[in-house]
Design a protein around this motif. Structure first.
Motif, PDB file in Angstrom:
ATOM      1  N   GLN A  18       0.803  -1.223   0.000  1.00 25.21           N
ATOM      2  CA  GLN A  18       0.000   0.000   0.000  1.00 25.21           C
ATOM      3  C   GLN A  18       0.836   1.272   0.000  1.00 25.21           C
ATOM      4  OE1 GLN A  18      -2.743  -1.671   3.291  1.00 25.21           O
ATOM      5  NE2 GLN A  18      -4.088  -0.369   2.098  1.00 25.21           N
ATOM      6  N   HIS A 118       0.999  -9.310   4.551  1.00 23.92           N
ATOM      7  CA  HIS A 118      -0.167  -8.442   4.408  1.00 23.92           C
ATOM      8  C   HIS A 118      -0.619  -8.526   2.949  1.00 23.92           C
ATOM      9  CE1 HIS A 118      -2.306  -4.794   6.370  1.00 23.92           C
ATOM     10  NE2 HIS A 118      -2.904  -5.001   5.206  1.00 23.92           N
ATOM     11  N   ASN A 162      -1.646 -10.836   8.468  1.00 24.35           N
ATOM     12  CA  ASN A 162      -2.644  -9.800   8.662  1.00 24.35           C
ATOM     13  C   ASN A 162      -3.949 -10.241   8.007  1.00 24.35           C
ATOM     14  OD1 ASN A 162      -3.559  -6.874   9.167  1.00 24.35           O
ATOM     15  ND2 ASN A 162      -4.006  -7.165   7.004  1.00 24.35           N
ATOM     16  N   GLU A 163      -5.003 -10.394   8.790  1.00 22.69           N
ATOM     17  CA  GLU A 163      -6.349 -10.615   8.274  1.00 22.69           C
ATOM     18  C   GLU A 163      -6.438 -11.754   7.269  1.00 22.69           C
ATOM     19  OE1 GLU A 163      -8.114  -7.032   6.802  1.00 22.69           O
ATOM     20  OE2 GLU A 163      -7.987  -6.014   8.735  1.00 22.69           O
ATOM     21  N   PHE A 165      -8.781 -13.628   6.802  1.00 18.09           N
ATOM     22  CA  PHE A 165     -10.117 -13.577   6.173  1.00 18.09           C
ATOM     23  C   PHE A 165     -10.012 -12.971   4.769  1.00 18.09           C
ATOM     24  CE2 PHE A 165     -13.732 -10.989   4.891  1.00 18.09           C
ATOM     25  CZ  PHE A 165     -14.809 -11.847   5.029  1.00 18.09           C
ATOM     26  N   ASN A 218      -8.998  -9.698  11.398  1.00 16.34           N
ATOM     27  CA  ASN A 218     -10.055  -8.678  11.335  1.00 16.34           C
ATOM     28  C   ASN A 218     -11.311  -9.318  11.924  1.00 16.34           C
ATOM     29  OD1 ASN A 218      -9.844 -10.177   8.722  1.00 16.34           O
ATOM     30  ND2 ASN A 218     -11.828  -9.204   8.349  1.00 16.34           N
ATOM     31  N   TYR A 298     -13.075  -2.213  12.248  1.00 16.50           N
ATOM     32  CA  TYR A 298     -13.554  -0.987  11.595  1.00 16.50           C
ATOM     33  C   TYR A 298     -15.040  -0.746  11.809  1.00 16.50           C
ATOM     34  CZ  TYR A 298      -9.048  -0.738   9.300  1.00 16.50           C
ATOM     35  OH  TYR A 298      -7.706  -0.636   9.073  1.00 16.50           O
ATOM     36  N   HIS A 320     -20.282  -4.238   1.237  1.00 14.81           N
ATOM     37  CA  HIS A 320     -19.392  -3.749   2.283  1.00 14.81           C
ATOM     38  C   HIS A 320     -18.430  -2.701   1.804  1.00 14.81           C
ATOM     39  CE1 HIS A 320     -21.011  -7.236   4.262  1.00 14.81           C
ATOM     40  NE2 HIS A 320     -20.777  -6.569   5.352  1.00 14.81           N
ATOM     41  N   PRO A 331     -18.003 -13.243  -0.166  1.00 16.95           N
ATOM     42  CA  PRO A 331     -16.904 -14.023   0.410  1.00 16.95           C
ATOM     43  C   PRO A 331     -17.417 -15.123   1.351  1.00 16.95           C
ATOM     44  CG  PRO A 331     -17.141 -11.944   1.576  1.00 16.95           C
ATOM     45  CD  PRO A 331     -18.141 -11.910   0.447  1.00 16.95           C
ATOM     46  N   TRP A 352     -19.097   2.244   5.629  1.00 17.99           N
ATOM     47  CA  TRP A 352     -19.072   1.451   6.869  1.00 17.99           C
ATOM     48  C   TRP A 352     -19.684   2.255   8.010  1.00 17.99           C
ATOM     49  CZ3 TRP A 352     -13.181  -0.202   6.486  1.00 17.99           C
ATOM     50  CH2 TRP A 352     -13.026  -1.048   5.373  1.00 17.99           C
ATOM     51  N   GLU A 380      -5.277  -2.338  14.019  1.00 19.88           N
ATOM     52  CA  GLU A 380      -5.807  -1.385  13.030  1.00 19.88           C
ATOM     53  C   GLU A 380      -7.173  -0.893  13.469  1.00 19.88           C
ATOM     54  OE1 GLU A 380      -6.100  -2.593   8.901  1.00 19.88           O
ATOM     55  OE2 GLU A 380      -4.146  -3.587   9.002  1.00 19.88           O
ATOM     56  N   TRP A 437      -5.008   3.071  11.792  1.00 14.91           N
ATOM     57  CA  TRP A 437      -4.869   2.856  10.353  1.00 14.91           C
ATOM     58  C   TRP A 437      -5.385   4.102   9.676  1.00 14.91           C
ATOM     59  CZ3 TRP A 437      -2.399  -0.721   7.515  1.00 14.91           C
ATOM     60  CH2 TRP A 437      -2.537  -0.578   6.110  1.00 14.91           C
ATOM     61  N   GLU A 444      -5.540   1.806  -1.448  1.00 18.03           N
ATOM     62  CA  GLU A 444      -6.598   1.107  -0.721  1.00 18.03           C
ATOM     63  C   GLU A 444      -7.145  -0.064  -1.558  1.00 18.03           C
ATOM     64  OE1 GLU A 444      -7.518   0.913   2.339  1.00 18.03           O
ATOM     65  OE2 GLU A 444      -9.324  -0.263   1.969  1.00 18.03           O
ATOM     66  N   TRP A 445      -6.250  -0.972  -1.927  1.00 18.13           N
ATOM     67  CA  TRP A 445      -6.599  -2.240  -2.575  1.00 18.13           C
ATOM     68  C   TRP A 445      -7.546  -2.031  -3.763  1.00 18.13           C
ATOM     69  CZ3 TRP A 445      -2.769  -4.953  -0.915  1.00 18.13           C
ATOM     70  CH2 TRP A 445      -2.328  -4.822   0.406  1.00 18.13           C
ATOM     71  N   PHE A 453      -7.344   6.872   4.073  1.00 20.08           N
ATOM     72  CA  PHE A 453      -7.399   6.501   5.487  1.00 20.08           C
ATOM     73  C   PHE A 453      -6.322   7.202   6.321  1.00 20.08           C
ATOM     74  CE2 PHE A 453      -9.944   2.859   4.106  1.00 20.08           C
ATOM     75  CZ  PHE A 453     -10.690   2.512   5.224  1.00 20.08           C
TER      76      PHE A 453
HETATM   77  C1  GBH Z   1      -7.891  -3.557   6.566  1.00 24.91           C
HETATM   78  O1  GBH Z   1      -8.818  -4.457   6.073  1.00 24.91           O
HETATM   79  C2  GBH Z   1      -6.576  -3.848   5.922  1.00 24.91           C
HETATM   80  O2  GBH Z   1      -5.722  -4.593   6.768  1.00 24.91           O
HETATM   81  C3  GBH Z   1      -5.873  -2.632   5.379  1.00 24.91           C
HETATM   82  O3  GBH Z   1      -4.862  -3.048   4.531  1.00 24.91           O
HETATM   83  C4  GBH Z   1      -6.885  -1.726   4.718  1.00 24.91           C
HETATM   84  O4  GBH Z   1      -6.276  -0.659   4.062  1.00 24.91           O
HETATM   85  C5  GBH Z   1      -7.809  -1.229   5.786  1.00 24.91           C
HETATM   86  O5  GBH Z   1      -8.384  -2.269   6.498  1.00 24.91           O
HETATM   87  C6  GBH Z   1      -8.920  -0.332   5.256  1.00 24.91           C
HETATM   88  O6  GBH Z   1      -9.769  -1.003   4.402  1.00 24.91           O
HETATM   89  O7  GBH Z   1     -16.203  -9.426   3.596  1.00 24.91           O
HETATM   90  O8  GBH Z   1     -17.352  -8.255   1.858  1.00 24.91           O
HETATM   91  O9  GBH Z   1     -18.150  -8.310   4.102  1.00 24.91           O
HETATM   92  C7  GBH Z   1     -10.153  -4.095   6.103  1.00 24.91           C
HETATM   93  C8  GBH Z   1     -11.008  -5.110   6.800  1.00 24.91           C
HETATM   94  C9  GBH Z   1     -12.591  -6.739   6.211  1.00 24.91           C
HETATM   95  C10 GBH Z   1     -13.238  -4.437   6.286  1.00 24.91           C
HETATM   96  C11 GBH Z   1     -13.767  -7.046   5.351  1.00 24.91           C
HETATM   97  C12 GBH Z   1     -14.424  -4.748   5.411  1.00 24.91           C
HETATM   98  C13 GBH Z   1     -16.105  -6.432   4.977  1.00 24.91           C
HETATM   99  C14 GBH Z   1     -16.000  -6.886   3.573  1.00 24.91           C
HETATM  100  N1  GBH Z   1     -12.169  -5.370   6.020  1.00 24.91           N
HETATM  101  N2  GBH Z   1     -14.842  -6.098   5.630  1.00 24.91           N
HETATM  102  S1  GBH Z   1     -16.989  -8.298   3.242  1.00 24.91           S
END
Ligand code: GBH
Length: 482
Positions: A18, A118, A162-163, A165, A218, A298, A320, A331, A352, A380, A437, A444-445, A453
């Motif tokens: 990122q 990550h 990291n996460e 999920f 997460n 978050y 989301h 997912p 969100w 985060e 964060w 942002e992906w 952010f």
């Molecule tokens: C984090 O992930 C990341 O670690 C970071 O890299 C990123 O920049 C930051 O947050 C901000 O986005 O599964 O369709 O219901 C975010 C965690 C997990 C939040 C999934 C949204 C719901 C999507 N995310 N969640 S869904």
């Protein structure tokens, strides 16, 4: 009134893909995000991580900025594709970059908090099956060992993943994240193989002398829309299973819960066999004691088993706020029917909900439900908003004043969540630190550079950094707590 125990750690977080840029420099090769970003429609506006915020070349100045803000710790990730690009050899130049970063941090009195993964798998490994391939777990252990050997003399805090999920279910089932696959069986395999990679790496780093090991998840409260409606309760059970318990239970109890084994039996999660997904000994490897659990939080999810009547988040086709433009699926494997109706709460630019009490509930619940829970760190928490740049003190001669970002909403998001952490501690949760964060606006992906952010603004034309009001507010929180 907020209060924090002595030694409570304050920091901020970023991730390699990122912020670094230099995507193909000094021996770095493609990660799955470099490849994914080239698929038309995968990322909003076709943005790539090629340059990001150029941290790779601006690292010393970025560390100086952290020091100015009074950060006590910096959570960053190392890029596997920079260090073990094709997995056949180690790229010394990649390791050298992180070595310089660590020295710079220590010189500034900032504690390095390192995450090994990550989301940026080397593309060369994806071409061999990625996380759906069991062998990737062993390759992860080898990569972890190489990083530890280079930095273990100076870095004390090591996070494996990291996460998971996101890098399993969002990457392999939903397709919204790299590698963009929509294969439920591969996604369930990816969950298990990341767990295994975590366990193998923990065992190896322990042997090499690591003393502070953890993982970051997460975690999201699944709140049933109508707690007296069995259909909503069942939907909430399934979302809690896939967001939270499929990760927490193997790590902290050494088992996949019975309901999840039943829900995902067709993918092999219910049996242990020599040739299946879960093999004899895997769960023992996965469930090793840890010194900390990182929690990224978050928002909550309000969950329903009924279709939305209108006005809900699904109606926007973006349940989301994770979609960058391309058709993606849910997912939530075998729970695709679940809907996420919004409550009457303020929303961030991601769509969100802002509900700080959810963080307090989550942190307290973890301690109540998991007797072997290690100390928690909020690794985060933060918010995206559409920032407005103003020019304060513009002079009568027409010269522009200094750039400023008066991001009251982000400031209040952070202050309220910090207060929620303090409340959770008062309720008995063992929370030892908080990382906002993110330090900088960044990639942002799937949203590319479209969501900000950072507590520090980055001008994407000049790459100039400007601390926002939230950065000054966060510095004040740290100073007051210390
Ligand atoms: C984090 O992930 C990341 O670690 C970071 O890299 C990123 O920049 C930051 O947050 C901000 O986005 O599964 O369709 O219901 C975010 C965690 C997990 C939040 C999934 C949204 C719901 C999507 N995310 N969640 S869904």
């Amino acid at each position: 009134m907020t209060s924090f125990p002595p030694g409570f750690l304050w920091g901020s977080a970023t991730a390699a893909a990122q912020i670094e840029g230099a995507a193909f420099e000094d021996g770095k090769e493609a990660s799955i995000w470099d490849a994914f970003a080239r698929i038309p429609g995968a990322i909003l506006n076709g943005d790539t991580p090629d340059v990001a915020v150029d941290h790779y070349h601006r690292m010393p100045a970025d560390v100086a900025l952290m020091k100015e803000l009074g950060l006590q710790s910096y959570r960053f990730s190392t890029s596997w594709a920079r260090i073990r690009p094709g997995d056949a050899y180690t790229n010394q130049a990649g390791l050298d970059f992180y070595s310089r970063l660590v020295d710079e941090l220590l010189g500034a009195g900032i504690l390095p908090w390192l995450t090994l993964y990550h989301w940026d798998l080397p593309q060369a490994l994806e071409e061999k099956g990625g996380w759906a391939n069991r062998d990737t777990a062993y390759r992860f252990r080898d990569y972890a060992e190489v990083v530890y050997e280079a930095l273990g003399d100076r870095v004390q805090h090591w996070t494996t993943f990291n996460e998971p999920f996101c890098s399993s279910l969002l990457g392999y089932a939903s397709g919204v994240h790299a590698p963009g696959r929509q294969e439920p069986a591969a996604a369930v395999a990816a969950v298990h193989h990341q767990h295994l990679g975590h366990g193998l790496a923990v065992a190896r780093l322990r042997e090499l002398g690591a003393q502070n090991l953890g993982i970051t998840l997460n975690l999201t409260n699944a709140v049933p829309r109508d707690p007296s409606d069995p259909v909503d309760l069942e939907a909430a059970r399934r979302i809690d299973a896939l967001n939270n318990r499929i990760f927490l239970d193997p790590l902290l109890r050494g088992e996949y819960p019975a309901d999840i084994r039943a829900d995902l039996a067709e993918f092999g999660l219910d049996t242990v066999s020599e040739t299946g997904l879960v093999r004899p000994g895997d769960l023992e490897i996965i469930a090793q004691p840890l010194e900390f659990l990182g929690v990224n939080h978050y928002h909550d999810d309000q969950v329903s088993g009924h279709s939305l009547g209108g006005g809900g988040a699904d109606d926007a086709g973006d349940p989301h706020g994770v979609k960058g433009g391309r058709a993606v699926s849910s997912p939530f494997v075998n729970a695709e029917y679940v809907t996420f109706p919004l409550r009457d709460l303020p929303l961030t630019a991601m769509g969100w909900e802002v509900h700080p009490a959810g963080l307090r509930t989550l942190l307290v619940r973890l301690g109540q439900e998991y007797p072997t829970l290690p100390p928690l760190y909020v690794t985060e928490n933060g918010a995206a908003y559409d920032d407005v740049v103003s020019h304060d003190g513009a002079a009568a001669d027409g010269s522009e004043g200094a750039e400023a970002v008066h991001d009251e909403l982000r400031t209040s998001y952070i202050e309220q969540h910090v207060a929620a952490v303090s409340d959770a501690i008062a309720d008995g949760a063992d929370v030892r630190g908080y990382f906002v964060w993110s330090l900088l606006d960044n990639y942002e992906w799937a949203w590319g550079y479209g969501k900000r952010f950072g507590i520090v603004r980055v001008d994407y034309d000049t790459l100039v950094r400007t601390p926002k009001d939230s950065a000054h507010a966060y510095a004040a929180i740290i100073a007051a707590a210390g």
